[in-house]
Design a protein around this motif. Structure first.
Motif, PDB file in Angstrom:
ATOM      1  N   THR A  45       0.967  -1.255   0.014  1.00  0.00           N
ATOM      2  CA  THR A  45      -0.028  -0.199   0.175  1.00  0.00           C
ATOM      3  C   THR A  45       0.950   1.213  -0.040  1.00  0.00           C
ATOM      4  O   THR A  45       0.618   2.161  -0.752  1.00  0.00           O
ATOM      5  CB  THR A  45      -0.842  -0.022   1.125  1.00  0.00           C
ATOM      6  OG1 THR A  45      -1.875  -1.202   1.135  1.00  0.00           O
ATOM      7  CG2 THR A  45      -1.849   1.306   1.278  1.00  0.00           C
ATOM      8  N   VAL A  46       1.707   1.333   0.866  1.00  0.00           N
ATOM      9  CA  VAL A  46       2.604   2.577   1.019  1.00  0.00           C
ATOM     10  C   VAL A  46       3.669   2.747  -0.216  1.00  0.00           C
ATOM     11  O   VAL A  46       3.522   3.742  -0.967  1.00  0.00           O
ATOM     12  CB  VAL A  46       3.714   2.464   2.079  1.00  0.00           C
ATOM     13  CG1 VAL A  46       4.882   3.541   2.016  1.00  0.00           C
ATOM     14  CG2 VAL A  46       2.930   2.228   3.584  1.00  0.00           C
ATOM     15  N   GLY A  48       2.688   1.442  -3.650  1.00  0.00           N
ATOM     16  CA  GLY A  48       1.713   1.865  -4.413  1.00  0.00           C
ATOM     17  C   GLY A  48       1.338   3.550  -4.279  1.00  0.00           C
ATOM     18  O   GLY A  48       1.455   4.335  -5.296  1.00  0.00           O
ATOM     19  N   VAL A  49       1.048   4.073  -3.111  1.00  0.00           N
ATOM     20  CA  VAL A  49       0.464   5.400  -2.765  1.00  0.00           C
ATOM     21  C   VAL A  49       1.771   6.357  -2.934  1.00  0.00           C
ATOM     22  O   VAL A  49       1.377   7.359  -3.481  1.00  0.00           O
ATOM     23  CB  VAL A  49      -0.140   5.447  -1.596  1.00  0.00           C
ATOM     24  CG1 VAL A  49      -0.230   6.797  -0.864  1.00  0.00           C
ATOM     25  CG2 VAL A  49      -1.266   4.584  -1.154  1.00  0.00           C
ATOM     26  N   VAL A  50       2.855   6.070  -2.702  1.00  0.00           N
ATOM     27  CA  VAL A  50       3.934   7.111  -2.730  1.00  0.00           C
ATOM     28  C   VAL A  50       4.482   7.183  -4.338  1.00  0.00           C
ATOM     29  O   VAL A  50       5.324   8.165  -4.505  1.00  0.00           O
ATOM     30  CB  VAL A  50       5.085   6.756  -1.622  1.00  0.00           C
ATOM     31  CG1 VAL A  50       4.487   6.777  -0.168  1.00  0.00           C
ATOM     32  CG2 VAL A  50       5.825   5.697  -2.206  1.00  0.00           C
TER      33      VAL A  50
END
Length: 134
Positions: A45-46, A48-50
Motif C-alpha cells: 500500500t505504501v 503504491g501510494v507514494v
C-alpha cells in the motif's frame, strides 16, 4: 437461503482459519496473518501510494511516463508463477522457499533504503520499485 449464500465466503474463511490454527498452532497462524496482512499489505500500500507523488513532484515525470514506470514497478506480480516454479525447481542453500523469501526481503529493504537515501533518475527509481515488489 440467500443470506447463507452471501455469508458463505465469510464462513469458509473462518473455517479455514480454524483448521489452520488446529493444524499448525496459534503462533504460526498469527505469524502468517502478520506477514501477509501487516507487512505485505502495508508495504504494498505504501509503495503504491507514494509512487505517483514521488515521480510527479520529486522527479518531475509526466503522467504518460509515470504509467510506463509504474508498469515496470508492478511487473513482479505478473511473474509470481515463474518465481514460484523457479523456487520449487532450484533450491538455494538447500531450501526451496525460505532462502528466496529472505533474499527478496533483503533486496526489497535495500531498494526502499536506496529510494530514500539516493537521488536516482526515473528509470533507476522504476527498477528500485520493481525490486521492492519482488
Amino acid at each position: 437461503h440467500p443470506v447463507k449464500l452471501l455469508l458463505r465466503p465469510l464462513t469458509a474463511g473462518v473455517d479455514f482459519v480454524r483448521r489452520l490454527n488446529r493444524t499448525f498452532g496459534w503462533r504460526f497462524t498469527l505469524m502468517l496473518f502478520c506477514a501477509f496482512f501487516g507487512i505485505k499489505g502495508l508495504l504494498y500500500t505504501v509503495g503504491g501510494v507514494v509512487q505517483l507523488p514521488y515521480y510527479k513532484e520529486y522527479l518531475g515525470v509526466s503522467g504518460a511516463d509515470y504509467q510506463m514506470y509504474g508498469s515496470i514497478a508492478v511487473t513482479p506480480f505478473a511473474m509470481k508463477g515463474i518465481i514460484g516454479t523457479v523456487s520449487d525447481a532450484m533450491p538455494l542453500f538447500g531450501y526451496h522457499k525460505a532462502s528466496y523469501i529472505i533474499a527478496s526481503a533483503v533486496v526489497g529493504t535495500v531498494a526502499f533504503l536506496a529510494l530514500a537515501v539516493f537521488e536516482a533518475s526515473a528509470a533507476v527509481s522504476a527498477c528500485l520499485f520493481f525490486l521492492v515488489s519482488v
